[in-house]
Design a protein around this motif. Structure first.
Motif, PDB file in Angstrom:
ATOM      1  N   LEU A  73       0.882  -1.007   0.029  1.00  0.00           N
ATOM      2  CA  LEU A  73      -0.134  -0.097  -0.062  1.00  0.00           C
ATOM      3  C   LEU A  73       0.791   1.362   0.148  1.00  0.00           C
ATOM      4  O   LEU A  73       0.542   2.226  -0.610  1.00  0.00           O
ATOM      5  CB  LEU A  73      -0.959   0.049   1.198  1.00  0.00           C
ATOM      6  N   GLY A  74       2.027   1.356   0.581  1.00  0.00           N
ATOM      7  CA  GLY A  74       2.688   2.413   0.900  1.00  0.00           C
ATOM      8  C   GLY A  74       1.993   3.409   1.933  1.00  0.00           C
ATOM      9  O   GLY A  74       1.429   2.870   2.805  1.00  0.00           O
ATOM     10  N   LEU A  75       2.157   4.600   1.652  1.00  0.00           N
ATOM     11  CA  LEU A  75       1.672   5.524   2.886  1.00  0.00           C
ATOM     12  C   LEU A  75       0.352   5.944   2.758  1.00  0.00           C
ATOM     13  O   LEU A  75      -0.197   6.183   1.582  1.00  0.00           O
ATOM     14  CB  LEU A  75       2.398   6.914   2.753  1.00  0.00           C
ATOM     15  N   VAL A  76      -0.544   5.405   3.508  1.00  0.00           N
ATOM     16  CA  VAL A  76      -1.875   5.382   3.552  1.00  0.00           C
ATOM     17  C   VAL A  76      -2.384   6.184   4.720  1.00  0.00           C
ATOM     18  O   VAL A  76      -1.922   5.433   6.081  1.00  0.00           O
ATOM     19  CB  VAL A  76      -2.644   4.062   3.335  1.00  0.00           C
ATOM     20  N   GLU A  77      -3.177   7.102   4.773  1.00  0.00           N
ATOM     21  CA  GLU A  77      -3.649   7.768   6.032  1.00  0.00           C
ATOM     22  C   GLU A  77      -5.138   7.439   6.169  1.00  0.00           C
ATOM     23  O   GLU A  77      -5.877   7.609   5.312  1.00  0.00           O
ATOM     24  CB  GLU A  77      -3.501   9.310   5.937  1.00  0.00           C
ATOM     25  N   TYR A  78      -5.460   6.820   7.329  1.00  0.00           N
ATOM     26  CA  TYR A  78      -6.840   6.392   7.716  1.00  0.00           C
ATOM     27  C   TYR A  78      -7.640   7.708   8.513  1.00  0.00           C
ATOM     28  O   TYR A  78      -6.872   7.768   9.514  1.00  0.00           O
ATOM     29  CB  TYR A  78      -6.900   5.092   8.343  1.00  0.00           C
ATOM     30  N   ALA A  79      -8.768   7.864   8.379  1.00  0.00           N
ATOM     31  CA  ALA A  79      -9.369   8.769   9.204  1.00  0.00           C
ATOM     32  C   ALA A  79     -11.012   8.554   9.306  1.00  0.00           C
ATOM     33  O   ALA A  79     -11.656   7.694   8.603  1.00  0.00           O
ATOM     34  CB  ALA A  79      -9.189  10.277   8.456  1.00  0.00           C
ATOM     35  N   VAL A  80     -11.577   9.203  10.223  1.00  0.00           N
ATOM     36  CA  VAL A  80     -12.844   9.003  10.541  1.00  0.00           C
ATOM     37  C   VAL A  80     -13.335  10.386  10.714  1.00  0.00           C
ATOM     38  O   VAL A  80     -12.904  11.085  11.493  1.00  0.00           O
ATOM     39  CB  VAL A  80     -13.165   8.104  11.723  1.00  0.00           C
ATOM     40  N   GLU A  81     -14.452  10.571   9.908  1.00  0.00           N
ATOM     41  CA  GLU A  81     -15.371  11.791  10.025  1.00  0.00           C
ATOM     42  C   GLU A  81     -16.624  11.723  10.376  1.00  0.00           C
ATOM     43  O   GLU A  81     -17.034  10.626  10.113  1.00  0.00           O
ATOM     44  CB  GLU A  81     -15.043  12.856   8.787  1.00  0.00           C
ATOM     45  N   ASP A  82     -17.305  12.664  10.897  1.00  0.00           N
ATOM     46  CA  ASP A  82     -18.538  12.332  11.260  1.00  0.00           C
ATOM     47  C   ASP A  82     -19.605  12.023  10.028  1.00  0.00           C
ATOM     48  O   ASP A  82     -20.363  11.334   9.993  1.00  0.00           O
ATOM     49  CB  ASP A  82     -19.211  13.674  12.102  1.00  0.00           C
ATOM     50  N   ALA A  83     -19.559  12.881   9.135  1.00  0.00           N
ATOM     51  CA  ALA A  83     -20.145  13.016   7.829  1.00  0.00           C
ATOM     52  C   ALA A  83     -19.570  13.731   6.559  1.00  0.00           C
ATOM     53  O   ALA A  83     -18.848  14.546   7.081  1.00  0.00           O
ATOM     54  CB  ALA A  83     -21.648  13.624   8.215  1.00  0.00           C
ATOM     55  N   PRO A  84     -19.864  13.257   5.531  1.00  0.00           N
ATOM     56  CA  PRO A  84     -19.311  13.772   4.327  1.00  0.00           C
ATOM     57  C   PRO A  84     -19.934  15.082   3.847  1.00  0.00           C
ATOM     58  O   PRO A  84     -21.112  15.367   4.317  1.00  0.00           O
ATOM     59  CB  PRO A  84     -19.627  12.852   3.319  1.00  0.00           C
ATOM     60  N   LEU A  85     -19.069  16.076   3.516  1.00  0.00           N
ATOM     61  CA  LEU A  85     -19.585  17.217   2.858  1.00  0.00           C
ATOM     62  C   LEU A  85     -20.266  16.942   1.542  1.00  0.00           C
ATOM     63  O   LEU A  85     -19.651  16.914   0.653  1.00  0.00           O
ATOM     64  CB  LEU A  85     -18.506  18.316   2.858  1.00  0.00           C
ATOM     65  N   VAL A  86     -21.458  17.288   1.371  1.00  0.00           N
ATOM     66  CA  VAL A  86     -22.071  16.938   0.101  1.00  0.00           C
ATOM     67  C   VAL A  86     -22.723  18.382  -0.257  1.00  0.00           C
ATOM     68  O   VAL A  86     -23.221  18.919   0.368  1.00  0.00           O
ATOM     69  CB  VAL A  86     -23.195  15.809   0.283  1.00  0.00           C
ATOM     70  N   PRO A  87     -23.083  18.647  -1.459  1.00  0.00           N
ATOM     71  CA  PRO A  87     -23.787  19.919  -2.029  1.00  0.00           C
ATOM     72  C   PRO A  87     -25.264  19.873  -1.791  1.00  0.00           C
ATOM     73  O   PRO A  87     -25.592  18.738  -1.558  1.00  0.00           O
ATOM     74  CB  PRO A  87     -23.486  19.864  -3.494  1.00  0.00           C
ATOM     75  N   ASP A  88     -25.587  20.946  -1.454  1.00  0.00           N
ATOM     76  CA  ASP A  88     -27.159  21.333  -1.148  1.00  0.00           C
ATOM     77  C   ASP A  88     -27.923  20.275  -2.286  1.00  0.00           C
ATOM     78  O   ASP A  88     -29.151  19.791  -1.786  1.00  0.00           O
ATOM     79  CB  ASP A  88     -27.560  22.511  -0.865  1.00  0.00           C
ATOM     80  N   ASP A  89     -27.603  20.468  -3.385  1.00  0.00           N
ATOM     81  CA  ASP A  89     -28.327  19.856  -4.498  1.00  0.00           C
ATOM     82  C   ASP A  89     -28.185  18.271  -4.844  1.00  0.00           C
ATOM     83  O   ASP A  89     -28.376  17.526  -5.708  1.00  0.00           O
ATOM     84  CB  ASP A  89     -28.359  20.589  -5.796  1.00  0.00           C
ATOM     85  N   TRP A  90     -27.296  17.536  -3.730  1.00  0.00           N
ATOM     86  CA  TRP A  90     -26.980  16.281  -4.023  1.00  0.00           C
ATOM     87  C   TRP A  90     -28.337  15.523  -3.821  1.00  0.00           C
ATOM     88  O   TRP A  90     -29.243  15.498  -3.215  1.00  0.00           O
ATOM     89  CB  TRP A  90     -26.344  15.984  -2.639  1.00  0.00           C
ATOM     90  N   THR A  91     -28.381  14.363  -4.860  1.00  0.00           N
ATOM     91  CA  THR A  91     -29.469  13.672  -5.139  1.00  0.00           C
ATOM     92  C   THR A  91     -29.231  12.111  -4.773  1.00  0.00           C
ATOM     93  O   THR A  91     -30.053  11.375  -4.781  1.00  0.00           O
ATOM     94  CB  THR A  91     -30.051  13.779  -6.441  1.00  0.00           C
ATOM     95  N   GLY A  92     -27.924  11.816  -4.868  1.00  0.00           N
ATOM     96  CA  GLY A  92     -27.667  10.374  -4.613  1.00  0.00           C
ATOM     97  C   GLY A  92     -27.392   9.939  -3.231  1.00  0.00           C
ATOM     98  O   GLY A  92     -27.955  10.750  -2.324  1.00  0.00           O
TER      99      GLY A  92
END
Length: 144
Positions: free
Chosen positions: A56-75
């Protein structure tokens, strides 16, 4: 006339919240949901990363509360994100805690979901089948 000293709240209900110590022998909570989630992610990521870190090499793993999605996100709301590194920037794999927890009914479901997401993302990075990354992939009964 001297002002009256208040010993109770304004609605005369008394002190609020835990005013006494828990009973001896009572089970104390094992940290917040966030801490429990993070510990589970660390355990799974450590298992996978120990086996594949050389490839893999250098991989940074992280946890965030929620993704930032645009207001018009439909998926559907993403559960994880993989940003490939370039130059000195490491590859970054992010798991989104709230959407993952929302889709899981039990701790076993949560563990299976985190394992699935991590294994699929690592398999994509390596260009191999997910079942090669971790034999537990897809096996909901054997996550110990």
């Amino acid at each position: 006339m001297e002002p009256r000293r208040r010993t109770r709240d304004r609605r005369d209900r008394g002190l609020r919240g835990p005013a006494v110590q828990p009973r001896p022998g009572a089970r104390l909570p094992r940290g917040s949901k966030r801490e429990q989630f993070d510990a589970l992610v660390v355990r799974i990521v450590t298992d996978v990363d120990e086996k594949w870190s050389a490839q893999l090499g250098l991989v940074e793993y992280a946890v965030e509360d929620a993704p930032l999605v645009p207001d018009d996100w439909t998926g559907t709301v993403p559960l994880s994100s993989l940003v490939r590194g370039s130059g000195t920037r490491p590859t970054r794999l992010v798991l989104f805690r709230r959407p993952i927890e929302h889709r899981c009914d039990s701790r076993a479901d949560l563990e299976a979901m985190i394992l699935t997401l991590v294994v699929e993302q690592v398999a994509e990075l390596l260009g191999i089948d997910a079942s090669e990354v971790d034999p537990r992939y897809g096996d909901d009964d054997d996550l110990d």
